[in-house]
Design a protein around this motif. Structure first.
Motif, PDB file in Angstrom:
ATOM      1  N   PRO A   1       0.812  -1.220   0.000  1.00 31.72           N
ATOM      2  CA  PRO A   1       0.000   0.000   0.000  1.00 31.72           C
ATOM      3  C   PRO A   1       0.845   1.269   0.000  1.00 31.72           C
ATOM      4  CG  PRO A   1      -0.941  -1.602   1.503  1.00 31.72           C
ATOM      5  CD  PRO A   1       0.393  -2.147   1.077  1.00 31.72           C
ATOM      6  N   GLY A   2       1.895   1.304   0.820  1.00 33.26           N
ATOM      7  CA  GLY A   2       2.759   2.471   0.847  1.00 33.26           C
ATOM      8  C   GLY A   2       3.486   2.677  -0.466  1.00 33.26           C
ATOM      9  N   ALA A   3       3.948   1.595  -1.079  1.00 30.70           N
ATOM     10  CA  ALA A   3       4.652   1.689  -2.356  1.00 30.70           C
ATOM     11  C   ALA A   3       3.721   2.190  -3.458  1.00 30.70           C
ATOM     12  CB  ALA A   3       5.240   0.331  -2.737  1.00 30.70           C
ATOM     13  N   VAL A   4       2.479   1.708  -3.465  1.00 31.68           N
ATOM     14  CA  VAL A   4       1.493   2.187  -4.437  1.00 31.68           C
ATOM     15  C   VAL A   4       1.206   3.671  -4.229  1.00 31.68           C
ATOM     16  CG1 VAL A   4      -0.962   2.081  -5.042  1.00 31.68           C
ATOM     17  CG2 VAL A   4       0.388  -0.009  -4.971  1.00 31.68           C
ATOM     18  N   LYS A   5       1.044   4.074  -2.960  1.00 26.95           N
ATOM     19  CA  LYS A   5       0.715   5.478  -2.683  1.00 26.95           C
ATOM     20  C   LYS A   5       1.826   6.412  -3.151  1.00 26.95           C
ATOM     21  CE  LYS A   5      -2.063   8.563  -0.791  1.00 26.95           C
ATOM     22  NZ  LYS A   5      -1.278   9.770  -0.662  1.00 26.95           N
ATOM     23  N   GLU A   6       3.068   5.983  -3.043  1.00 26.13           N
ATOM     24  CA  GLU A   6       4.171   6.816  -3.509  1.00 26.13           C
ATOM     25  C   GLU A   6       4.095   7.036  -5.023  1.00 26.13           C
ATOM     26  OE1 GLU A   6       7.590   4.748  -2.063  1.00 26.13           O
ATOM     27  OE2 GLU A   6       7.414   5.559  -0.031  1.00 26.13           O
ATOM     28  N   ILE A   7       3.768   5.975  -5.781  1.00 29.99           N
ATOM     29  CA  ILE A   7       3.630   6.122  -7.234  1.00 29.99           C
ATOM     30  C   ILE A   7       2.388   6.944  -7.565  1.00 29.99           C
ATOM     31  CG2 ILE A   7       3.529   4.939  -9.452  1.00 29.99           C
ATOM     32  CD1 ILE A   7       4.646   2.453  -8.098  1.00 29.99           C
TER      33      ILE A   7
ATOM     34  N   PHE B   1       3.156  10.539  -7.029  1.00 28.55           N
ATOM     35  CA  PHE B   1       4.027  10.986  -8.120  1.00 28.55           C
ATOM     36  C   PHE B   1       3.213  11.245  -9.386  1.00 28.55           C
ATOM     37  CE2 PHE B   1       6.082   9.440 -12.016  1.00 28.55           C
ATOM     38  CZ  PHE B   1       7.111  10.358 -12.145  1.00 28.55           C
ATOM     39  N   ALA B   2       2.322  10.316  -9.721  1.00 25.39           N
ATOM     40  CA  ALA B   2       1.534  10.447 -10.948  1.00 25.39           C
ATOM     41  C   ALA B   2       0.634  11.675 -10.897  1.00 25.39           C
ATOM     42  CB  ALA B   2       0.699   9.184 -11.160  1.00 25.39           C
ATOM     43  N   GLU B   3      -0.059  11.854  -9.774  1.00 26.08           N
ATOM     44  CA  GLU B   3      -0.951  13.014  -9.664  1.00 26.08           C
ATOM     45  C   GLU B   3      -0.153  14.318  -9.639  1.00 26.08           C
ATOM     46  OE1 GLU B   3      -3.899  12.734  -6.539  1.00 26.08           O
ATOM     47  OE2 GLU B   3      -5.259  11.860  -8.017  1.00 26.08           O
ATOM     48  N   ALA B   4       1.003  14.315  -8.961  1.00 23.33           N
ATOM     49  CA  ALA B   4       1.810  15.535  -8.859  1.00 23.33           C
ATOM     50  C   ALA B   4       2.376  15.955 -10.212  1.00 23.33           C
ATOM     51  CB  ALA B   4       2.943  15.341  -7.860  1.00 23.33           C
ATOM     52  N   THR B   5       2.571  14.984 -11.119  1.00 19.76           N
ATOM     53  CA  THR B   5       3.081  15.309 -12.453  1.00 19.76           C
ATOM     54  C   THR B   5       1.961  15.538 -13.464  1.00 19.76           C
ATOM     55  OG1 THR B   5       3.381  12.921 -12.793  1.00 19.76           O
ATOM     56  CG2 THR B   5       5.324  14.197 -12.228  1.00 19.76           C
TER      57      THR B   5
END
Length: 429
Positions: free
Chosen positions: A163-169, A172-176
């Motif tokens: 879950p934490g690894a998914v949230k990091e991606i 990243f995706a939303e921020a870009t």
């Protein structure tokens, strides 16, 4: 990440440290202790396990001499030892958040009610709390997060777990500027709904893992719980009860996780799911409305579009927990936490075998129940029981067939637990 590294180095240069209490000295807890030993500006000051020998071994495996570990039986001994910069082992869980010098508490137990108690104690004592315990988070994470914010401390899941690894991606995706369509994980073990501690014992002992923990991975319960945590942290929902679970490869993920009318398997976008054949990685499916962005993604060999996969081929579980500890300490930010006051998805309960009226259930990864995922609204409508509320004092009130979804009215729950009481408060909010 470089910012955290700089802050940790500066802390170490100033001869200061983030002092961490770790509860649970199984595979994940022991690995975490060893890893924290290597992190500048951070110390695993206190390790607690119901088997004191495991707590001591967590230190010796990390290169600390047994004679340099203080085995403490009361809070005074713990405080004195920590003031003398000693490493401390204890078997009293309640002491995790009470020592004066502890900054962050980490729960590595995986037991739902223990996680709820540890989180409440940490928040009460103004300590940040990091849970590897998604089993507790998916039941009462929203209310714990709310209480932690009010207290000015961080409630967080861990980096390194799926879950934490998914949230990091996802972040990243939303921020870009990408539009996120789907999130998910690979399943690491073959799926066997009938797995029990007995059937996996030999394999579990080989990996120095509790048999019930491995059984919870193999019977799918852990995956369902992890997907519920991802859902509650993003607002994404399971597309169908239990998820689709396609067998695929990474390259095919964008096509597989497109709408049915586009040749994929989905009824809608903004979903959470899991797949066979891509473990141990996690993924996020994205798209963009911008033709030039599509052109650049194709130039960058990200596939033909219109959907693309952002894939991370590993997650290092408790070895990444220092990142979450540092984020909480320096930035007052969680790695992953529920975003609403109630869940959006629920890890619900299924009978693993035929159950008879009057018998007691057990828990996650054991002999009587396994988990699935459903939207919170549908679970509430159907009165479905969250699996994290089940324990050995749960009594079956009627015969239940193997494979049947268990509702609240089919069982008598143990209402004395912290997790049950917190859940009731969460529902009343």
């Amino acid at each position: 990440m470089s910012g955290l590294n700089t802050k940790l180095r500066k802390l170490d240069e100033d001869n200061k440290h983030i002092r961490v209490a770790i509860v649970g000295a199984g595979l994940m807890g022991k690995g975490m202790v060893s890893q924290i030993m290597l992190v500048k500006g951070m110390i695993p000051s206190l390790v607690i396990s119901h088997k004191i020998s495991d707590a001591v071994e967590a230190y010796t495996l990390a290169g600390i001499k047994k004679d340099d570990v203080v085995v403490a039986k009361n809070l005074g001994e713990i405080n004195r030892a920590m003031e003398q910069n000693k490493y401390v082992a204890s078997d009293i869980t309640e002491y995790a958040s009470e020592p004066n010098l502890i900054d962050v508490v980490v729960d590595a137990t995986g037991v739902p009610d223990v996680g709820a108690k540890l989180a409440m104690d940490a928040i009460f004592n103004k300590k940040h709390i990091i849970l590897l315990n998604v089993e507790a988070d998916v039941v009462v994470g929203p209310i714990l997060n709310k209480i932690a914010k009010s207290a000015g401390v961080v409630y967080s899941g861990t980096a390194g777990d799926e879950p934490g690894a998914v949230k990091e991606i996802f972040d990243f995706a939303e921020a870009t500027g990408f539009e996120v369509l789907a999130i998910g994980k690979g399943k690491n073990n073959p799926l066997d709904y009938e797995a029990t501690p007995d059937s996996v014992r030999e394999q579990a002992l080989k990996y120095k893992l509790k048999p019930l923990r491995l059984a919870s991975f193999i019977d799918g319960t852990n995956t369902m719980i992890e997907m519920a945590a991802m859902a509650n942290a993003t607002g994404f929902l399971p597309d169908i009860r239990g998820g689709h679970c396609p067998t695929t490869d990474v390259k095919s993920l964008p096509k597989v996780y497109s709408l049915k009318e586009e040749g994929g398997i989905l009824n809608k976008y903004k979903i959470v799911d899991y797949a066979l054949g891509i473990a141990p990685g996690v993924f996020v499916i994205v798209t963009t409305p911008m033709p030039q962005a599509h052109h650049e993604m194709q130039y960058l060999k990200m596939g033909p579009g219109p959907n693309y996969v952002l894939y991370r081929p590993y997650h290092l579980t408790s070895l990444e927990t220092p990142i979450s500890i540092a984020k909480a300490y320096f930035d007052n930010e969680p790695t992953i936490a529920p975003i609403f006051d109630k869940p959006v998805a629920e890890a619900i309960t299924i009978a693993k075998r035929d159950l008879k009226k009057g018998e007691r259930l057990d828990g996650i990864g054991e002999y009587t129940v396994l988990g699935s995922i459903e939207t919170y609204e549908k679970a509430k409508e159907d009165n479905l029981l969250p699996i994290g509320l089940v324990n050995k004092n749960t009594i079956v009130k009627q015969d239940i067939k193997k494979g049947e979804f268990i509702t609240y009215d089919m069982v008598e729950l143990d209402k004395t637990t912290t997790i049950y009481k917190l859940r009731q408060l969460q529902e009343e909010m």
